[in-house]
Design an enzyme around this catalytic site. Structure first.
Site, PDB file in Angstrom:
ATOM      1  N   ALA A 180       0.850  -1.195   0.000  1.00 33.19           N
ATOM      2  CA  ALA A 180       0.000   0.000   0.000  1.00 33.19           C
ATOM      3  C   ALA A 180       0.882   1.240   0.000  1.00 33.19           C
ATOM      4  O   ALA A 180       2.088   1.161   0.260  1.00 33.19           O
ATOM      5  CB  ALA A 180      -0.902   0.014   1.227  1.00 33.19           C
ATOM      6  N   GLU A 183      -0.062   3.069   6.777  1.00 33.64           N
ATOM      7  CA  GLU A 183      -0.173   4.139   5.771  1.00 33.64           C
ATOM      8  C   GLU A 183      -0.802   5.380   6.397  1.00 33.64           C
ATOM      9  O   GLU A 183      -0.397   6.504   6.104  1.00 33.64           O
ATOM     10  CB  GLU A 183      -0.972   3.660   4.546  1.00 33.64           C
ATOM     11  CG  GLU A 183      -0.458   2.383   3.882  1.00 33.64           C
ATOM     12  CD  GLU A 183       1.043   2.346   3.582  1.00 33.64           C
ATOM     13  OE1 GLU A 183       1.663   3.411   3.499  1.00 33.64           O
ATOM     14  OE2 GLU A 183       1.583   1.220   3.455  1.00 33.64           O
TER      15      GLU A 183
HETATM   16  N1  BES Z   1       5.792   3.857   1.226  1.00 32.36           N
HETATM   17  C1  BES Z   1       5.554   2.460   1.210  1.00 32.36           C
HETATM   18  C2  BES Z   1       5.123   1.948  -0.133  1.00 32.36           C
HETATM   19  C3  BES Z   1       6.227   1.846  -1.165  1.00 32.36           C
HETATM   20  C4  BES Z   1       7.199   0.905  -1.029  1.00 32.36           C
HETATM   21  C5  BES Z   1       6.273   2.651  -2.245  1.00 32.36           C
HETATM   22  C6  BES Z   1       8.194   0.799  -1.997  1.00 32.36           C
HETATM   23  C7  BES Z   1       7.274   2.557  -3.195  1.00 32.36           C
HETATM   24  C8  BES Z   1       8.235   1.616  -3.070  1.00 32.36           C
HETATM   25  C9  BES Z   1       4.465   2.074   2.213  1.00 32.36           C
HETATM   26  O1  BES Z   1       4.306   2.949   3.269  1.00 32.36           O
HETATM   27  C10 BES Z   1       4.881   0.765   2.803  1.00 32.36           C
HETATM   28  O2  BES Z   1       5.842   0.735   3.508  1.00 32.36           O
HETATM   29  N2  BES Z   1       4.177  -0.307   2.486  1.00 32.36           N
HETATM   30  C11 BES Z   1       4.510  -1.634   2.881  1.00 32.36           C
HETATM   31  C12 BES Z   1       3.575  -2.172   3.906  1.00 32.36           C
HETATM   32  C13 BES Z   1       3.872  -1.698   5.290  1.00 32.36           C
HETATM   33  C14 BES Z   1       2.847  -2.177   6.267  1.00 32.36           C
HETATM   34  C15 BES Z   1       5.249  -2.093   5.765  1.00 32.36           C
HETATM   35  C16 BES Z   1       4.426  -2.472   1.641  1.00 32.36           C
HETATM   36  O3  BES Z   1       3.863  -2.005   0.645  1.00 32.36           O
HETATM   37  O4  BES Z   1       4.923  -3.591   1.650  1.00 32.36           O
HETATM   38 ZN    ZN Z   2       5.674   2.787   4.844  1.00 30.23          ZN
END
Ligand code: BES
Ligand code: ZN
Length: 844
Positions: A250, A286
């Protein structure tokens, strides 16, 4: 191929831009293959240099500076306007054309199931229009969307249909746009400041019945961030959109979070308890970024852990508060060891704050995220909860609206506590997991603990300096009574000796709650572990004792064919039948270390792991546990029933998790008779999937077809079917099963979830199949990585890490893996993403 010689970016080279951005206005006219993007960007000059903006895959239609055409240069990656044309404050107006439909990389503006959506982090905005695509350039946005879709969304507050204003300055990576045929579930939240916020969860028509839990998790997250961190929401609308094709889990775009539909949609029939817990945790994560990431962002991508480590830490705290804190901690540590310790021990090891990268997408890693979160947990342990809260308040006050660094973060802790944290900062700079070796002795009423820390060399870091390690510890008497309650010892030198005056030699309970991300090496006896398993006051270390016992019994079976020790089996049975203990905790005690974990244990013990033998040993020990508990199992299973309507809350989920483990054991004894009954009686996906796995493992030949017939039209459930079919396959058949699944009519390999189901179903969930001595698993993975790389480099590069443990294995397997890595590396047109990963894995 775009980059013949991909550039390495260095932290030390950071320079601010020569122009500031005061405002961004974007006007979109959406079309699947010819979307027009008009931008009006207000710049002010800081230094008299050329204006060099990022831009990729854009067709430039027009360009004006303050209404006048000016000379400019366009390359594959940049737009350059000579400094001579630019002075003071000016507006750049640009029109470009882009093609969302043919964007298969799922970065920038793309289409998923007929809807338009964006993913801009880390560097996707440059595929939308020309701009400084970097996190330290922040501006307020105004967006207009012209489209014939029923719904058009962007960041901020709506001002008219298709028109959005975001008053909070943000970097490009937080920009988002969504347009399509979507339906909303709507709710409201009133903030502690009295702001009325409209909450929407947007999904495709037909999925609107599956949004309740995400909405509930969102409201609880908003409340929790107010209660625990004093952070209210700051817009009138908060939108979540579920998208089927998404590389990651996400994304925290300001006011418009975009989610992989897997982490939004849930109904009792289609989602497991684990899915519900993931939805809760990711919605929270998020949402929490709104303060830790969006209001205070990163100066550059080397500072990624500033937002990700902190936000993971916050979502772990939230989940601990919503559910059982000890169970949450155990699960977080299991994950840390499985992913981060694995990474830190291999060729991809890097510091929590890396110093160089080729492709930033390759650094959204377990180290940045999970070790990054552990570092924050250690800081909190060192300064204490009240000082942590004070430091965070100072952080929000001092840096709101800024793009910050780890130095800024550490500084607020130093300023609010008066502590010197310069040594602590090594946690951000040194790669590798510290080994903490402990010996003890008892003489003349004095108990002595000798501690030594050492971190192995890693790429570019031959010598490591000692780190500050907070060690939460207690002492337990031989009879199980606690003689020293938890205290935190700070280790900052390479060696430390601790002395205690006691009547008898105690059993040390070290690293309680896993107070530091280190590998603890002790000479603890099996007998002492049994005492800790039965009596430790720290639930984490009780579980840890059980894991260590399981590991030593498994290793003894693996290396000497020994049957598990009766004392261990008795102790295990005692814990499992102790109904004063949380069933979720008991389920964790019963879960055997994974095959990958055992391969790592072999490697650590100087034994070359044989994945086939590990698989066999684990099955043998599992059977021995089943036989030992034998008669008790049916009653235990009956006691885990959850009558009444399904609730995803911790209590019932805990019972179902224990039930699943017990049913696995029972299946070993009855060949699946009870699992069949459970499968037929299941009224929720948690129970159905648990029984399904048992039946597959017992060789049931009909259940796969029945499950498929029942769930054919549900994408998310079918992802589970694909994954389980590979995960439960016999190691000798795994590649054949996986290959057949890739020929299934519903195997849409361009969908990252479906691709991962089959490919990671093998690499992560069936290691004995993946590491089959024939090398067929390695070839299968390499074939699919090469195929996906041409379309989606980001997901390909992530999946290539299945090879990162190659050095552990025997020379034959090493050669087979190297052959595939060489083949991938030599592939013409290989993406920069995959080339970097494969290069790092080969070099080391
Ligand atoms: N900012 C990230 C999403 C992201 C990751 C965008 C890599 C671009 C490149 C988001 O906040 C995030 O960390 N998402 C994780 C889940 C979270 C619960 C650790 C994910 O997408 O795995
Ligand atoms: Zn994150």
């Amino acid at each position: 191929m775009r980059d013949a010689a991909p550039q390495t970016i260095y932290l030390k080279d950071y320079t601010p831009t020569p122009y500031d951005v005061a405002h961004v206005a974007l006007d979109f006219t959406l079309h699947p293959t010819a979307t027009r993007v008009q931008s009006r960007i207000a710049f002010t000059r800081v230094r008299a240099e050329d204006l060099v903006l990022n831009g990729e895959d854009l067709i430039l239609k027009s360009l004006r500076v303050d209404g006048a055409e000016v000379s400019h240069e366009v390359s594959e990656t940049h737009l350059t306007i000579p400094a001579a044309h630019l002075s003071g404050a000016f507006t750049l107006e640009v029109e470009v054309e882009i093609s969302p439909q043919t964007n298969t990389a799922l970065e920038g503006l793309y289409m998923s199931g007929g809807m338009y959506c964006t993913q801009c982090e880390a560097e996707g905005f440059r595929k939308i229009t020309y701009m400084y695509d970097r996190p330290d350039v922040m501006a307020p946005y105004e967006v207009t969307i012209n489209a014939d879709t029923p719904v058009q969304l962007s960041n901020g507050n709506p001002t008219a249909p298709g028109c959005w204003t975001d008053p909070h300055p943000k970097p490009t990576y937080l920009f988002a746009l969504v347009a399509g045929d979507l339906v909303a579930t709507t709710d409201h939240f009133t903030t502690m400041e009295g702001r009325e916020v409209t909450l929407n969860v947007y999904v495709r028509p037909g999925d609107e019945g599956k949004t309740d839990y995400a909405m509930d998790a969102l409201k609880r997250s908003m409340k929790w961030d107010e209660d625990v961190y004093g952070r209210p929401y700051d817009l009138d609308v908060f939108n979540i959109v579920a998208v089927d094709d998404f590389n990651m889990g996400a994304m925290e775009n300001k006011g418009l979070n975009i989610f992989n539909s897997k982490y939004v949609l849930a109904s009792p029939e289609t989602a497991t308890d684990t899915d519900y817990a993931m939805i809760e945790g990711i919605v929270a994560h998020e949402y929490f970024h709104n303060w830790t990431g969006n209001r205070i962002t990163c100066r550059d991508w080397f500072q990624l852990c500033l937002k990700e480590g902190l936000t993971v830490y916050r979502d772990q705290q939230f989940s601990a508060d919503m559910r059982s804190a000890p169970v949450q901690r155990i699960k977080d540590v299991l994950q840390l060891r499985a992913r981060q310790f694995r990474e830190d021990a291999g060729p991809l090891a890097h510091p929590v704050r890396p110093e160089a990268f080729v492709e930033i997408n390759n650094f959204y890693t377990a180290t940045v995220y999970e070790k990054g979160a552990e570092v924050i947990g250690m800081l909190r342990t060192l300064v204490g909860p009240a000082a942590y809260d004070a430091a965070l308040t100072l952080y929000f006050d001092r840096h709101d609206g800024q793009a910050c660094t780890i130095e800024d973060w550490i500084q607020v802790f130093e300023d609010s506590t008066g502590r010197d944290l310069s040594q602590f900062k090594r946690w951000y700079a040194q790669a590798g997991t510290p080994h903490l070796t402990v010996t003890d002795d008892f003489k003349n009423g004095e108990y002595t603990l000798h501690l030594k820390q050492k971190t192995k060399p890693s790429a570019g870091q031959p010598d490591k300096a000692p780190q500050v390690i907070p060690i939460a510890m207690g002492l337990i008497g031989a009879d199980g009574t606690e003689v020293l309650p938890t205290q935190v010892v700070e280790m900052s030198e390479a060696e430390l000796t601790l002395r205690f005056e006691l009547d008898a030699k105690p059993i040390p309970s070290l690293l309680r709650g896993f107070s530091a991300p280190v590998i603890l090496e002790t000479e603890q006896s099996e007998a002492d572990r049994l005492v800790l398993l039965a009596h430790d006051t720290d639930p984490f270390n009780r579980w840890e004792a059980s894991t260590l016992l399981a590991k030593s019994n498994l290793m003894a079976n693996l290396t000497a064919g020994s049957a598990p020790a009766t004392a261990w089996l008795d102790a295990l049975t005692k814990v499992i039948t102790d109904d004063t203990l949380d069933p979720a905790f008991r389920a964790l005690v019963l879960a055997l270390p994974s095959e990958d974990n055992l391969a790592n244990a072999c490697d650590a013990a100087g034994i070359v792991p044989d994945p086939t033998a590990i698989h066999t040993a684990r099955k043998a020990v599992h059977l021995a546990i089943a036989q030992h508990m034998g008669e008790a199992l049916p009653a235990l299973i009956a006691a885990t029933e959850t009558p009444g309507p399904y609730s995803p809350a911790a209590n019932d989920a805990a019972k179902r998790s224990l039930r699943a483990q017990l049913l696995r054991l029972q299946t070993r004894l009855d060949g699946g008779t009870m699992a069949r009954t459970a499968y037929d009686a299941a009224t929720n996906m948690t129970d159905q999937l648990a029984a399904f796995g048992c039946l597959l493992s017992a060789g049931d030949t009909k259940v796969a077809a029945a499950f498929e017939a029942q769930w054919r039209t549900d994408r998310l459930v079918m992802d589970k079917w694909f994954a389980m079919s590979v995960a439960e396959a016999d190691p000798d058949d795994t590649v054949a099963v996986a290959t057949a699944l890739t020929q299934h009519a519903d195997f849409d390999w361009k969908n990252p979830n479906r691709f991962r189901s089959v490919i990671a179903g093998m690499t992560a969930m069936n290691p004995a199949g993946f590491h089959h001595p024939s090398g067929a698993g390695y070839r299968f993975l390499a074939d699919w990585l090469l195929k996906l790389d041409a379309l989606n480099p980001q997901t390909t590069a992530r999946m290539s890490t299945a090879f990162e443990t190659w050095r552990r294995y025997d020379v034959d397997r090493q050669a087979l893996i190297q052959e595939q890595l060489a083949r991938i590396a030599a592939h013409p047109g290989l993406s920069r993403d995959t080339a970097e990963m494969v290069g790092r894995m080969r070099d080391a």
